[in-house]
Scaffold this motif. Structure first.
Motif, PDB file in Angstrom:
ATOM      1  N   LYS A 189     -13.967 -27.019 -27.271  1.00 46.57           N
ATOM      2  CA  LYS A 189     -14.782 -27.429 -26.123  1.00 46.57           C
ATOM      3  C   LYS A 189     -14.164 -27.041 -24.784  1.00 46.57           C
ATOM      4  O   LYS A 189     -14.859 -26.966 -23.776  1.00 46.57           O
ATOM      5  N   GLN A 190     -12.857 -26.793 -24.784  1.00 44.25           N
ATOM      6  CA  GLN A 190     -12.169 -26.477 -23.545  1.00 44.25           C
ATOM      7  C   GLN A 190     -12.157 -24.970 -23.288  1.00 44.25           C
ATOM      8  O   GLN A 190     -12.005 -24.167 -24.205  1.00 44.25           O
ATOM      9  N   ASN A 191     -12.305 -24.602 -22.042  1.00 42.01           N
ATOM     10  CA  ASN A 191     -12.096 -23.217 -21.592  1.00 42.01           C
ATOM     11  C   ASN A 191     -12.975 -22.192 -22.313  1.00 42.01           C
ATOM     12  O   ASN A 191     -12.563 -21.055 -22.523  1.00 42.01           O
ATOM     13  N   LEU A 192     -14.188 -22.583 -22.667  1.00 39.98           N
ATOM     14  CA  LEU A 192     -15.090 -21.628 -23.302  1.00 39.98           C
ATOM     15  C   LEU A 192     -15.474 -20.486 -22.364  1.00 39.98           C
ATOM     16  O   LEU A 192     -15.884 -19.410 -22.815  1.00 39.98           O
ATOM     17  N   ALA A 193     -15.286 -20.682 -21.077  1.00 38.79           N
ATOM     18  CA  ALA A 193     -15.550 -19.609 -20.118  1.00 38.79           C
ATOM     19  C   ALA A 193     -14.592 -18.445 -20.303  1.00 38.79           C
ATOM     20  O   ALA A 193     -14.838 -17.347 -19.789  1.00 38.79           O
ATOM     21  N   ASP A 194     -13.504 -18.663 -21.063  1.00 35.44           N
ATOM     22  CA  ASP A 194     -12.547 -17.593 -21.319  1.00 35.44           C
ATOM     23  C   ASP A 194     -12.976 -16.662 -22.449  1.00 35.44           C
ATOM     24  O   ASP A 194     -12.267 -15.701 -22.758  1.00 35.44           O
ATOM     25  N   VAL A 195     -14.096 -16.956 -23.094  1.00 37.06           N
ATOM     26  CA  VAL A 195     -14.625 -16.065 -24.135  1.00 37.06           C
ATOM     27  C   VAL A 195     -15.531 -15.038 -23.463  1.00 37.06           C
ATOM     28  O   VAL A 195     -16.575 -15.391 -22.901  1.00 37.06           O
ATOM     29  N   HIS A 196     -15.129 -13.763 -23.516  1.00 39.25           N
ATOM     30  CA  HIS A 196     -15.862 -12.718 -22.794  1.00 39.25           C
ATOM     31  C   HIS A 196     -16.436 -11.627 -23.701  1.00 39.25           C
ATOM     32  O   HIS A 196     -17.048 -10.687 -23.207  1.00 39.25           O
TER      33      HIS A 196
END
Length: 280
Positions: A189-196
């Motif tokens: 749930k954490q730092n899903l914005a880091d999946v590119h």
């Protein structure tokens, strides 16, 4: 040791909790027909007896997948990562931590939230039991019908396998093991914005373990702009072996940039049952 690559494209497929590569049905076969080298691993504590999960942590599962990923990454210009159920959580977390870009990510039936229609109302009480480690280790979470499968024929095959004690999926897992999955869910749930990397999220509307809330959460939080959410209308949790398995395979192939026609199986008679991946 990994075999020498036969293709420029590889795929790492990760099974779910208590499971084996049967969790992924025919995906290995389908991808190989289409010219993709597929690779798998047996997660720590799996492939033997449920009691072996008592010595395993979420870190052990993640470390094993990362090691396999790092082993494969230099071998392929394009490496896809795909997981089913808990395996999809591991796939997401590895894509995040390894900054995966030279390939895509596929998350099948990701249990980011355990809130499906068959989960008991008292499911949140497990967090209280976690405070009593000895009890959490003794308590068993049993596999029960519908076994994540809406298709009655496939469900009957699974039930027969359980009755024969076939080594394809654990009949139960310790509650302690669910605690480790809950820890993994927290990481995901954490730092899903880091999946590119390009990402495909597949989820059944009637998933009895984890509702569409999980899929919609991923779709909203993933950092990649290249993402697609596919909602299945005729399956439960085990999407790779249930009624929509052909749709799942087609979506995965298209996500990989492969013409699904390249993976068509041999022609079968009308009297022959459709492949599910459970009889292989």
């Amino acid at each position: 040791m990994t075999d020498s690559p036969r293709s420029a494209v590889g795929a790492l497929l990760i099974h779910g909790l208590g499971g084996t590569q049967y969790d992924l049905g025919l995906m290995h076969k389908v991808l190989r027909r289409a010219g993709v080298d597929t690779h798998a691993l047996t997660l720590p504590g799996h492939g033997s007896a449920p009691e072996d999960l008592l010595n395993v942590t979420a870190e052990d599962w993640l470390d094993a997948v990362q090691r396999k990923y790092r082993e494969l990454r230099p071998l392929y210009p394009t490496l896809h990562v795909m997981g089913m159920c808990m395996g999809s959580l591991l796939a997401i977390e590895v894509a995040k931590r390894e900054r995966h870009r030279d390939g895509t990510l596929v998350a099948l039936a990701s249990p980011v939230f355990i809130d499906g229609w068959s989960t008991p109302w008292y499911r949140a009480l497990r967090y209280l039991v976690y405070r009593l480690p000895a009890l959490a280790r003794r308590m068993k979470v049993e596999e029960a019908e519908p076994y994540g499968i809406k298709n009655e024929l496939v469900r009957s095959i699974v039930k027969a396998k359980f009755e024969r004690n076939d080594n394809f999926h654990y009949r139960w897992v310790p509650l302690y093991c669910i605690q480790q999955v809950d820890r993994l869910r927290g990481w995901v749930k954490q730092n899903l914005a880091d999946v590119h990397c390009p990402t495909l999220v597949v989820h059944a509307r009637e998933d009895e373990l984890t509702s569409l809330h999980s899929a919609r959460f991923l779709d909203a939080q993933l950092g990649t702009r290249d993402k697609k959410l596919v909602v299945l209308e005729n399956s439960y949790h085990m999407v790779c072996v249930d009624n929509d398995r052909d749709q799942v395979a087609q979506c995965v192939l298209e996500h990989f940039g492969i013409d699904p026609a390249l993976a068509k199986p041999r022609r079968r008679s009308t009297a022959e049952p459709a492949e599910s991946g459970l009889n292989d």
